[in-house]
Structures are given as structure tokens and as C-alpha cells.
Design an enzyme around this catalytic site. Structure first.
Site, PDB file in Angstrom:
ATOM      1  N   GLU A  84      42.487 -29.849 -55.475  1.00  0.00           N
ATOM      2  CA  GLU A  84      42.827 -31.247 -55.153  1.00  0.00           C
ATOM      3  C   GLU A  84      41.629 -31.975 -54.532  1.00  0.00           C
ATOM      4  OE1 GLU A  84      46.582 -31.568 -53.058  1.00  0.00           O
ATOM      5  OE2 GLU A  84      45.990 -33.501 -52.213  1.00  0.00           O
ATOM      6  N   LYS A 269      52.485 -29.324 -45.559  1.00  0.00           N
ATOM      7  CA  LYS A 269      51.758 -29.059 -46.815  1.00  0.00           C
ATOM      8  C   LYS A 269      50.308 -29.507 -46.647  1.00  0.00           C
ATOM      9  CE  LYS A 269      50.218 -30.058 -51.168  1.00  0.00           C
ATOM     10  NZ  LYS A 269      49.042 -30.853 -51.547  1.00  0.00           N
ATOM     11  N   ASP A 285      45.691 -12.938 -48.541  1.00  0.00           N
ATOM     12  CA  ASP A 285      47.026 -13.046 -49.146  1.00  0.00           C
ATOM     13  C   ASP A 285      47.621 -14.373 -48.678  1.00  0.00           C
ATOM     14  OD1 ASP A 285      49.670 -12.923 -49.846  1.00  0.00           O
ATOM     15  OD2 ASP A 285      49.974 -10.853 -49.199  1.00  0.00           O
ATOM     16  N   HIS A 384      42.103 -41.118 -52.355  1.00  0.00           N
ATOM     17  CA  HIS A 384      42.397 -40.301 -53.537  1.00  0.00           C
ATOM     18  C   HIS A 384      41.865 -40.970 -54.791  1.00  0.00           C
ATOM     19  CE1 HIS A 384      45.456 -36.995 -52.931  1.00  0.00           C
ATOM     20  NE2 HIS A 384      44.967 -37.247 -51.769  1.00  0.00           N
TER      21      HIS A 384
HETATM   22  C1  MEV Z   1      48.592 -34.230 -49.972  1.00  0.00           C
HETATM   23  O1  MEV Z   1      48.053 -33.087 -50.581  1.00  0.00           O
HETATM   24  C2  MEV Z   1      48.867 -33.972 -48.505  1.00  0.00           C
HETATM   25  C3  MEV Z   1      49.553 -35.126 -47.770  1.00  0.00           C
HETATM   26  O2  MEV Z   1      50.741 -35.503 -48.444  1.00  0.00           O
HETATM   27  C4  MEV Z   1      49.837 -34.637 -46.388  1.00  0.00           C
HETATM   28  C5  MEV Z   1      50.675 -35.586 -45.554  1.00  0.00           C
HETATM   29  O3  MEV Z   1      51.443 -36.397 -46.117  1.00  0.00           O
HETATM   30  O4  MEV Z   1      50.559 -35.498 -44.315  1.00  0.00           O
HETATM   31  C6  MEV Z   1      48.670 -36.348 -47.742  1.00  0.00           C
END
Ligand code: MEV
Length: 431
Positions: A84, A269, A285, A384
Site C-alpha cells: 500500500e 488496521k 509470523d 493517497h
Molecule cells: C488505511 O490503510 C489505514 C487507515 O484507514 C487507518 C485509519 O483509518 O486510521 C487510514
């Protein structure tokens, strides 16, 4: 293309080339697709074939390095393996913003893993628990009788605790072996110990030992990291006022994640964007790490919430911290076998698993801050799309300088960046 039969009898006996040819035939792969699978990069086919079963090729992902990190006063260049865009840039950018207060500080637990032994068929759980605790030193001695470098280096089974749990199958006794695995992730050693003492546990409890396996909820092996970011460092323009406003926005974003599991999942995430990417780069791992981190985010608080904590201190700085299970190793496993994992560990220059754990958790804090800062200010898409526009330019056929030119033009206009716009822009600069 869907295949008609997935049994592939005798497949494992073929060579990698033969397997690939068979799959190419079954899935009607193009020559380019077969060549992509066969292009084994840094991991040669023999090494890959030894790592897992039914190997037909390898797959590459970019490795990029995050810069500006200082953890416990030591500077680090941190390899990330991830697909990413923006992740490496955001982590590097945020790592720079806590340097005034000395970077990231760690206070990690010792590398203690848990081996679980499930005991069933007990008439009296309390008596069985007592019996295990009475035999604790004998059981620990059995575990530590294994011929192992880890034990010679001061690791080994350090304690045994018992838990009683209610389940649909009735009450169960769960014995936890607490094993210091030193610089190993430790799954093999812990599983071996759990299997080794199970007969003795049956004997002393009059029960039946069922599962014997490591727990990925490594609650005795928490990486604990903190960093302080001044308002000036977090600002867009170097002013305290602007930075303080941004901190307020970040705290509002954090409180959202603390209160709402839907948001916490995405927030976490973002943290794992760094932790998993470093784990992958360093041959760890990463599934075990992910499972432990997410589970702890729920278990610690009774409901799934943010893995990080953020607050404003008395001086108006933003203080971020994380305490999360981090089961990593720098001896054994893919960290020793994979040539690029070895190179990445050399780039990091870590001397212990705990040091690696601290770096990964520090990067998690930086990554989390990068996402929250972007979300609380311009939104995530601006950053992005900058990189995305370059990828779109490449897909549209741009080469060399054209890629940057096209990306700059489409990013400077206010509307959405579509593939058609990118193609038209490329055509216009070629005219
Ligand atoms: C994208 O890979 C991760 C985000 O969605 C994390 C977040 O929303 O805090 C930008």
C-alpha cells in the site's frame, strides 16, 4: 480461470517447474503469468520449496525503508514490506515529529510466551489445580530438561499457572506454562514443552489432556512504547496554535476509536499497517502478531477498542502510547532462512527480539498518528491520490519523466482523478 478439479493427486511429488506447468495448464495461464510466477527474485525455488508445500513460484512485494526513527536513543532505518502506498512515507514523517522530546521510549516485558494445556474429564477441578501447582517445580524441571540453546541462554519455563473455565463441553482446567523464549518467537519450544509434560499432568490430575499448544495472546510479552509530540512538531506551519488545534482533532479521532469498535477496527488496521509490514519484512509470523494484537485490544478492556492511547500532557504536547503483545524472534524461522528477511534484520541492526518488538510498536504509534493526523486535517485521500496518480499514469503507459508530469497535472486540478483524465493528460503532454 476456475479449474475443474482441485485434488491434484501426486502434485507434491513434482518439481516446482512441473507443478507450475500443471497449474498453468489447468488455470490456462498466459505465458506472462507463468513467467511472473517463475520469476523467483531473491528467494530461489529450492529455498521456497523447503519452506511450504506444493510450491509453484514466489511472489514479490516492495520493501521500503521508513526513516527518522529514534527508539531508546538509537536511530533506526526500518524496512517495511507492504503493497500500500503512503504507509512508509507517513511513518517516516511522523517519526520525525517526536524528535524534540527524544523519540520513542520502550519499557517492554520479558519475552515470555504461554503454552496452554487443556485438561478434561476432571471430577474436581480445584483438587486437580492444586495437584498441578504442587507439582509445579517438577513440571518446570521437565520442561527445562530439553536440550535447547534458549534454556542455556537463561530462557525456559519460569512459572506455571492454572485457570478453570466454563465451556459448552463443561468445566475445564487450563494449565499455562510461562516460557521465557529469549530471542526466539518460541512457538516450537513452547509446543514441545506442552507436549512433554502432558503425560505427567494426566497422571497427577487423573484427567485427560486434550490440546497442547502455544497461545498467541502473549499477554506476558507486551511491547510498551511511548512518544511525545510537541504542538509545533505536529503543526502544518510550525506554530503552537496550529499544532494545538491539530492535537485537538487527533484526540477527537482517538476518542471515536476508543468508543466504537467499527472505527477501532480501521484505526487498529492502520497501526498494523506498520507492525505487519515490519513483521513481514523481518520474516516474522505476522498472523500470530495480528491475532495477539487484536485480541488484546478487546481482552484488556472487555470490548474491542483502540490499541493505542493518546492524551495531551500538562505542557500541551500529544503523548501516544501502546502496550500490545509482540511475539517476535530473531533466531530461527523465516527470519534466518529468508535472505531478504536476514538483510532487513541487518538493516535494523537489532540485537534482541525485545529490541525488534519495541521498534515495531514504535512504528505502530507513528503509523497511527499519521493516519489520525491526515484524517483530522485534509482527509486521507489527498496523500493517497498523489501516489495513486503515479500508478495510474504508469497503467496509462507513461514512462520516465512523463509519470511525474502527468501525476502533478492531474493532482493539481480539483475534480476526481480518473483513468480517463490520466490518459487524456498523458496524450496532451505527448502532443
Ligand atoms: C488505511 O490503510 C489505514 C487507515 O484507514 C487507518 C485509519 O483509518 O486510521 C487510514
Amino acid at each position: 480461470m476456475p479449474v475443474e478439479d482441485s485434488r491434484l493427486s501426486g502434485f507434491y511429488k513434482l518439481s516446482v517447474t512441473e507443478r507450475r506447468a500443471m497449474i498453468a495448464n489447468l488455470a490456462k495461464l498466459s505465458d506472462d503469468e507463468v513467467a511472473a510466477l517463475a520469476n523467483h527474485g531473491e528467494l530461489d525455488e529450492l529455498a521456497a520449496d523447503r519452506m511450504i508445500e506444493n510450491v509453484i513460484g514466489t511472489m514479490s512485494l516492495p520493501v521500503g525503508v521508513a526513516t527518522n526513527f529514534v527508539v531508546d536513543d538509537k536511530p533506526y532505518i526500518i524496512p517495511f514490506c507492504v503493497e500500500e502506498s503512503s504507509i512508509v512515507a507517513a511513518a517516516s514523517n511522523m517519526a520525525k515529529r517526536c524528535l524534540k522530546k527524544g523519540g520513542f521510549k520502550t519499557n517492554n516485558d520479558e519475552p515470555v510466551m504461554i503454552g496452554q494445556i487443556q485438561v478434561l474429564g476432571l471430577e474436581n477441578i480445584e483438587e486437580a489445580s492444586e495437584a498441578v501447582l504442587t507439582a509445579k517445580y517438577e513440571l518446570m524441571a521437565m520442561c527445562n530438561s530439553l536440550p535447547s540453546t534458549m534454556i542455556k541462554l537463561g530462557g525456559g519455563c519460569k512459572d506455571i499457572i492454572v485457570r478453570s473455565i466454563d465451556t459448552i463441553s463443561g468445566k475445564m482446567l487450563v494449565v499455562h506454562l510461562l516460557v521465557d523464549t529469549r530471542d526466539a518467537m518460541g512457538a516450537n519450544a513452547v509446543n514441545t514443552m506442552a507436549e512433554l509434560v502432558s503425560g505427567k499432568i494426566e497422571e497427577i490430575t487423573n484427567g485427560r489432556v486434550h490440546l497442547r499448544i502455544l497461545s498467541n495472546l502473549a499477554t506476558h510479552r507486551l511491547a510498551k512504547v511511548e512518544a511525545t509530540f510537541t504542538p509545533e512538531e505536529l503543526s502544518d506551519d510550525g506554530t503552537r496554535e496550529n499544532g494545538s488545534k491539530i492535537i485537538t482533532g487527533i484526540l477527537e479521532a482517538h476518542h471515536f476509536a476508543m468508543a466504537d469498535p467499527y472505527r477501532a477496527t480501521t484505526h487498529n488496521k492502520g497501526i498494523m499497517n506498520a507492525i505487519s509490514a515490519i513483521a513481514l519484512a523481518c520474516g516474522q509470523d505476522w498472523r500470530a502478531i495480528e491475532a495477539g494484537c487484536h485480541a488484546w485490544a478487546a481482552v484488556e478492556n472487555g470490548a474491542y477498542t483502540s490499541m493505542t492511547r493518546w492524551e495531551r500532557d500538562d505542557e500541551g504536547n500529544l503523548v501516544g502510547s501502546i502496550e500490545t503483545p509482540m511475539a517476535v524472534g530473531i533466531v530461527g524461522g523465516a527470519s534466518k532462512v529468508h535472505p531478504v528477511a536476514r538483510a532487513n534484520l541487518s538493516i535494523l541492526g537489532v540485537e534482541s527480539a525485545q529490541e525488534l518488538a519495541g521498534i515495531m510498536a514504535a512504528a505502530g504509534i507513528a503509523q497511527n498518528l499519521g493516519a489520525m493526523r491526515a484524517l483530522a486535517t485534509n482527509g486521507i485521500q489527498a496523500g493517497h491520490m498523489k501516489l495513486h496518480a503515479r500508478n495510474m499514469a504508469v497503467s496509462a503507459g507513461a514512462i520516465g519523466d512523463e509519470i511525474e508530469q502527468v501525476a502533478n497535472i492531474v493532482n493539481s486540478q480539483s475534480g476526481p482523478v480518473t483513468q480517463q483524465l490520466v490518459k487524456e493528460t498523458l496524450d496532451s503532454i505527448r502532443d
